[in-house]
Design a protein around this motif. Structure first.
Motif, PDB file in Angstrom:
ATOM      1  N   SER A  91       7.963 -40.436 -38.314  1.00 60.57           N
ATOM      2  CA  SER A  91       8.395 -39.048 -38.428  1.00 60.57           C
ATOM      3  C   SER A  91       7.733 -38.217 -37.328  1.00 60.57           C
ATOM      4  O   SER A  91       6.620 -38.525 -36.890  1.00 60.57           O
ATOM      5  CB  SER A  91       8.077 -38.485 -39.813  1.00 60.57           C
ATOM      6  OG  SER A  91       6.689 -38.510 -40.085  1.00 60.57           O
ATOM      7  N   ALA A  92       8.446 -37.185 -36.872  1.00 60.09           N
ATOM      8  CA  ALA A  92       7.929 -36.345 -35.789  1.00 60.09           C
ATOM      9  C   ALA A  92       8.516 -34.948 -35.896  1.00 60.09           C
ATOM     10  O   ALA A  92       9.613 -34.764 -36.431  1.00 60.09           O
ATOM     11  CB  ALA A  92       8.260 -36.947 -34.437  1.00 60.09           C
ATOM     12  N   VAL A  93       7.775 -33.979 -35.377  1.00 64.43           N
ATOM     13  CA  VAL A  93       8.257 -32.607 -35.299  1.00 64.43           C
ATOM     14  C   VAL A  93       7.980 -32.051 -33.912  1.00 64.43           C
ATOM     15  O   VAL A  93       7.003 -32.427 -33.254  1.00 64.43           O
ATOM     16  CB  VAL A  93       7.618 -31.678 -36.365  1.00 64.43           C
ATOM     17  CG1 VAL A  93       8.057 -32.081 -37.761  1.00 64.43           C
ATOM     18  CG2 VAL A  93       6.102 -31.645 -36.274  1.00 64.43           C
ATOM     19  N   ILE A  94       8.874 -31.153 -33.476  1.00 63.80           N
ATOM     20  CA  ILE A  94       8.714 -30.401 -32.234  1.00 63.80           C
ATOM     21  C   ILE A  94       8.695 -28.944 -32.654  1.00 63.80           C
ATOM     22  O   ILE A  94       9.454 -28.530 -33.539  1.00 63.80           O
ATOM     23  CB  ILE A  94       9.864 -30.680 -31.258  1.00 63.80           C
ATOM     24  CG1 ILE A  94       9.876 -32.160 -30.880  1.00 63.80           C
ATOM     25  CG2 ILE A  94       9.745 -29.805 -30.008  1.00 63.80           C
ATOM     26  CD1 ILE A  94      11.101 -32.594 -30.082  1.00 63.80           C
ATOM     27  N   ALA A  95       7.829 -28.139 -32.034  1.00 62.86           N
ATOM     28  CA  ALA A  95       7.677 -26.757 -32.463  1.00 62.86           C
ATOM     29  C   ALA A  95       7.519 -25.821 -31.272  1.00 62.86           C
ATOM     30  O   ALA A  95       7.286 -26.266 -30.148  1.00 62.86           O
ATOM     31  CB  ALA A  95       6.471 -26.638 -33.400  1.00 62.86           C
ATOM     32  N   SER A 136      13.138 -31.993 -35.848  1.00 61.68           N
ATOM     33  CA  SER A 136      12.365 -33.104 -36.400  1.00 61.68           C
ATOM     34  C   SER A 136      13.200 -34.367 -36.319  1.00 61.68           C
ATOM     35  O   SER A 136      14.415 -34.312 -36.124  1.00 61.68           O
ATOM     36  CB  SER A 136      11.955 -32.809 -37.847  1.00 61.68           C
ATOM     37  OG  SER A 136      13.094 -32.615 -38.645  1.00 61.68           O
ATOM     38  N   ARG A 137      12.509 -35.499 -36.473  1.00 62.88           N
ATOM     39  CA  ARG A 137      13.210 -36.780 -36.474  1.00 62.88           C
ATOM     40  C   ARG A 137      12.459 -37.760 -37.358  1.00 62.88           C
ATOM     41  O   ARG A 137      11.287 -37.551 -37.684  1.00 62.88           O
ATOM     42  CB  ARG A 137      13.381 -37.322 -35.057  1.00 62.88           C
ATOM     43  CG  ARG A 137      12.090 -37.733 -34.387  1.00 62.88           C
ATOM     44  CD  ARG A 137      12.368 -38.355 -32.999  1.00 62.88           C
ATOM     45  NE  ARG A 137      11.164 -38.876 -32.426  1.00 62.88           N
ATOM     46  CZ  ARG A 137      10.349 -38.195 -31.632  1.00 62.88           C
ATOM     47  NH1 ARG A 137      10.633 -36.943 -31.306  1.00 62.88           N
ATOM     48  NH2 ARG A 137       9.252 -38.749 -31.148  1.00 62.88           N
ATOM     49  N   GLY A 138      13.159 -38.811 -37.728  1.00 58.22           N
ATOM     50  CA  GLY A 138      12.545 -39.840 -38.549  1.00 58.22           C
ATOM     51  C   GLY A 138      12.382 -39.393 -39.987  1.00 58.22           C
ATOM     52  O   GLY A 138      12.740 -38.280 -40.360  1.00 58.22           O
ATOM     53  N   VAL A 180       5.975 -38.701 -43.473  1.00 59.01           N
ATOM     54  CA  VAL A 180       5.069 -37.647 -43.909  1.00 59.01           C
ATOM     55  C   VAL A 180       5.399 -36.288 -43.272  1.00 59.01           C
ATOM     56  O   VAL A 180       5.200 -35.252 -43.900  1.00 59.01           O
ATOM     57  CB  VAL A 180       3.595 -38.066 -43.680  1.00 59.01           C
ATOM     58  CG1 VAL A 180       3.116 -37.775 -42.280  1.00 59.01           C
ATOM     59  CG2 VAL A 180       2.686 -37.408 -44.689  1.00 59.01           C
ATOM     60  N   LEU A 181       5.936 -36.266 -42.059  1.00 56.89           N
ATOM     61  CA  LEU A 181       6.238 -34.995 -41.403  1.00 56.89           C
ATOM     62  C   LEU A 181       7.643 -34.473 -41.729  1.00 56.89           C
ATOM     63  O   LEU A 181       8.006 -33.381 -41.292  1.00 56.89           O
ATOM     64  CB  LEU A 181       6.059 -35.127 -39.882  1.00 56.89           C
ATOM     65  CG  LEU A 181       4.633 -35.467 -39.422  1.00 56.89           C
ATOM     66  CD1 LEU A 181       4.563 -35.570 -37.904  1.00 56.89           C
ATOM     67  CD2 LEU A 181       3.615 -34.471 -39.949  1.00 56.89           C
ATOM     68  N   THR A 182       8.406 -35.214 -42.511  1.00 51.66           N
ATOM     69  CA  THR A 182       9.738 -34.766 -42.917  1.00 51.66           C
ATOM     70  C   THR A 182       9.615 -33.476 -43.730  1.00 51.66           C
ATOM     71  O   THR A 182       8.814 -33.401 -44.647  1.00 51.66           O
ATOM     72  CB  THR A 182      10.439 -35.854 -43.761  1.00 51.66           C
ATOM     73  OG1 THR A 182      10.528 -37.045 -42.984  1.00 51.66           O
ATOM     74  CG2 THR A 182      11.825 -35.416 -44.194  1.00 51.66           C
TER      75      THR A 182
END
Length: 166
Positions: free
Chosen positions: A91-95, A119-121, A124-126
């Motif tokens: 999981s990943a996020v862009i901000a 976000s993707r994946g 935990v970061l979803t």
């Protein structure tokens, strides 16, 4: 038995002290109504590039972060240009920056509130909507740059708090 009671009392008293010692976040980076999903310690560098400004003078310009995200001393992800935070679960996020407050000293990069833009994946970061960068140490670059196109990095550490709307 007495040792366990004494140890428990000591641990509990430490929790009370640390709870009282926490200072509230500056309003500019607070995220009221959001719930913490993950807090990770970051160790890495802020990378700068020597560029000519609009006045033609050379100056160090922030380019990107490069950091390892740690929880309890174990690597759980990485932080890099975007700005992007990627967890080992995929999981990943862009901000993008939405607020800032000064670091504790002149050598510390600012504390930030960042709003997640994509976000993707799945992991935990979803569902994370906000990232806070707090407790920064280092990361600012001082001194002149002499040659356009050169790079320099400044070591830094910070805590990244990942939140979602409750």
């Amino acid at each position: 038995m007495v040792k366990h009671v004494a140890l428990s009392a000591l641990l509990l008293s430490g929790l009370v002290v640390s709870a009282k010692a926490q200072t509230p976040l500056p309003a500019a980076i607070a995220a009221p109504g959001e719930t913490v999903v993950l807090t990770a310690h970051a160790e890495g560098a802020q990378v700068y590039e020597c560029k000519a400004g609009t006045d033609g003078k050379l100056a160090w310009v922030f380019r990107e972060p490069i950091a390892t995200l740690l929880v309890d001393g174990k690597t759980v992800g990485r932080h890099y240009a975007g700005p992007t935070w990627e967890h080992v679960d995929g999981s990943a996020v862009i901000a993008k920056a939405a607020g800032n407050a000064p670091g504790a000293s002149a050598d510390d990069i600012a504390w930030l509130k960042l709003e997640v833009t994509s976000s993707r994946g799945s992991g935990v970061l979803t569902g994370v909507t906000t990232v806070q960068r707090i407790n920064t140490k280092g990361g600012k670059l001082a001194g002149a740059c002499d040659s356009a196109g050169t790079f320099k990095s400044a070591p830094y550490s910070a805590e990244y708090v990942f939140l979602r709307k409750a």
